[in-house]
Design a protein around this motif. Structure first.
Motif, PDB file in Angstrom:
ATOM      1  N   LEU A  88       3.214  14.177 -14.132  1.00 29.45           N
ATOM      2  CA  LEU A  88       2.319  14.614 -15.202  1.00 29.45           C
ATOM      3  C   LEU A  88       1.944  16.085 -15.055  1.00 29.45           C
ATOM      4  CD1 LEU A  88      -0.021  11.533 -15.581  1.00 29.45           C
ATOM      5  CD2 LEU A  88       1.706  12.356 -17.179  1.00 29.45           C
ATOM      6  N   ILE A  89       1.783  16.538 -13.828  1.00 31.48           N
ATOM      7  CA  ILE A  89       1.497  17.962 -13.609  1.00 31.48           C
ATOM      8  C   ILE A  89       2.691  18.803 -14.044  1.00 31.48           C
ATOM      9  CG2 ILE A  89       1.131  19.696 -11.810  1.00 31.48           C
ATOM     10  CD1 ILE A  89      -0.628  17.619 -10.392  1.00 31.48           C
ATOM     11  N   ARG A  90       3.899  18.326 -13.751  1.00 29.44           N
ATOM     12  CA  ARG A  90       5.110  19.041 -14.153  1.00 29.44           C
ATOM     13  C   ARG A  90       5.226  19.097 -15.679  1.00 29.44           C
ATOM     14  NH1 ARG A  90      10.086  16.251 -14.491  1.00 29.44           N
ATOM     15  NH2 ARG A  90      11.293  17.615 -15.780  1.00 29.44           N
ATOM     16  N   LEU A  91       4.873  18.002 -16.357  1.00 29.78           N
ATOM     17  CA  LEU A  91       4.924  17.992 -17.815  1.00 29.78           C
ATOM     18  C   LEU A  91       3.900  18.947 -18.425  1.00 29.78           C
ATOM     19  CD1 LEU A  91       5.333  14.265 -18.861  1.00 29.78           C
ATOM     20  CD2 LEU A  91       6.970  16.098 -19.106  1.00 29.78           C
ATOM     21  N   PHE A 135       0.829  -1.207   0.000  1.00 25.64           N
ATOM     22  CA  PHE A 135       0.000   0.000   0.000  1.00 25.64           C
ATOM     23  C   PHE A 135       0.862   1.255   0.000  1.00 25.64           C
ATOM     24  CE2 PHE A 135      -3.513  -2.535   2.253  1.00 25.64           C
ATOM     25  CZ  PHE A 135      -4.102  -2.852   1.049  1.00 25.64           C
ATOM     26  N   PHE A 136       1.949   1.227   0.785  1.00 22.43           N
ATOM     27  CA  PHE A 136       2.831   2.392   0.876  1.00 22.43           C
ATOM     28  C   PHE A 136       3.486   2.699  -0.464  1.00 22.43           C
ATOM     29  CE2 PHE A 136       7.148   4.029   1.526  1.00 22.43           C
ATOM     30  CZ  PHE A 136       6.845   5.259   2.069  1.00 22.43           C
ATOM     31  N   PHE A 137       4.104   1.681  -1.070  1.00 22.73           N
ATOM     32  CA  PHE A 137       4.831   1.923  -2.322  1.00 22.73           C
ATOM     33  C   PHE A 137       3.883   2.219  -3.481  1.00 22.73           C
ATOM     34  CE2 PHE A 137       8.231  -0.345  -0.018  1.00 22.73           C
ATOM     35  CZ  PHE A 137       9.194   0.638  -0.116  1.00 22.73           C
ATOM     36  N   THR A 138       2.686   1.641  -3.469  1.00 26.68           N
ATOM     37  CA  THR A 138       1.708   1.973  -4.492  1.00 26.68           C
ATOM     38  C   THR A 138       1.282   3.429  -4.375  1.00 26.68           C
ATOM     39  OG1 THR A 138       0.924  -0.302  -4.491  1.00 26.68           O
ATOM     40  CG2 THR A 138      -0.526   1.345  -5.465  1.00 26.68           C
ATOM     41  N   THR A 195       1.485   8.896  -6.449  1.00 28.51           N
ATOM     42  CA  THR A 195       1.705  10.310  -6.162  1.00 28.51           C
ATOM     43  C   THR A 195       2.828  10.870  -7.041  1.00 28.51           C
ATOM     44  OG1 THR A 195       1.007   9.937  -3.883  1.00 28.51           O
ATOM     45  CG2 THR A 195       2.198  11.971  -4.338  1.00 28.51           C
ATOM     46  N   GLY A 196       3.904  10.111  -7.199  1.00 27.40           N
ATOM     47  CA  GLY A 196       5.001  10.557  -8.056  1.00 27.40           C
ATOM     48  C   GLY A 196       4.588  10.683  -9.507  1.00 27.40           C
ATOM     49  N   ALA A 197       3.774   9.738  -9.995  1.00 27.64           N
ATOM     50  CA  ALA A 197       3.319   9.795 -11.377  1.00 27.64           C
ATOM     51  C   ALA A 197       2.423  11.007 -11.607  1.00 27.64           C
ATOM     52  CB  ALA A 197       2.584   8.513 -11.740  1.00 27.64           C
ATOM     53  N   ILE A 198       1.544  11.289 -10.662  1.00 28.54           N
ATOM     54  CA  ILE A 198       0.654  12.446 -10.799  1.00 28.54           C
ATOM     55  C   ILE A 198       1.454  13.745 -10.776  1.00 28.54           C
ATOM     56  CG2 ILE A 198      -1.145  13.747  -9.599  1.00 28.54           C
ATOM     57  CD1 ILE A 198      -2.348  11.007  -8.822  1.00 28.54           C
TER      58      ILE A 198
END
Length: 82
Positions: free
Chosen positions: A33-36, A19-22, A27-30
């Motif tokens: 994508l916001i940064r892109l 659950f933690f790593f998921t 969160t990192g992927a989102i």
């Protein structure tokens, strides 16, 4: 959803790292994508003010293309010789 995750984690403590790593990965992927979406050259999400963003790039802008150089003489044939 969070309530069911907590209930599962209480029953099966081995799921806590999953659950933690998921959560960290999503969160990192989102955030990525916001940064892109806030890129300096092309803003993809602003369709009212910039409907065709590729037209606003200057002619000297260097596009990123992939160039793979292959020596075609050393490639094996996949079919029989006739």
């Amino acid at each position: 959803m969070i309530k069911t995750m907590i209930q599962h984690a209480k029953k099966h403590p081995g799921l806590i790292p999953q659950f933690f790593f998921t959560t960290v990965g999503l969160t990192g992927a989102i955030l990525y994508l916001i940064r892109l979406a806030k890129g300096p050259h092309v803003t993809l999400w602003d369709r009212k003010n910039n409907p065709e963003p590729w037209n606003k790039l200057d002619p000297t802008y260097q596009y990123k293309f992939v160039a793979i150089q292959t020596d075609y003489k050393n490639l094996k044939k996949e079919g029989p010789d006739f």
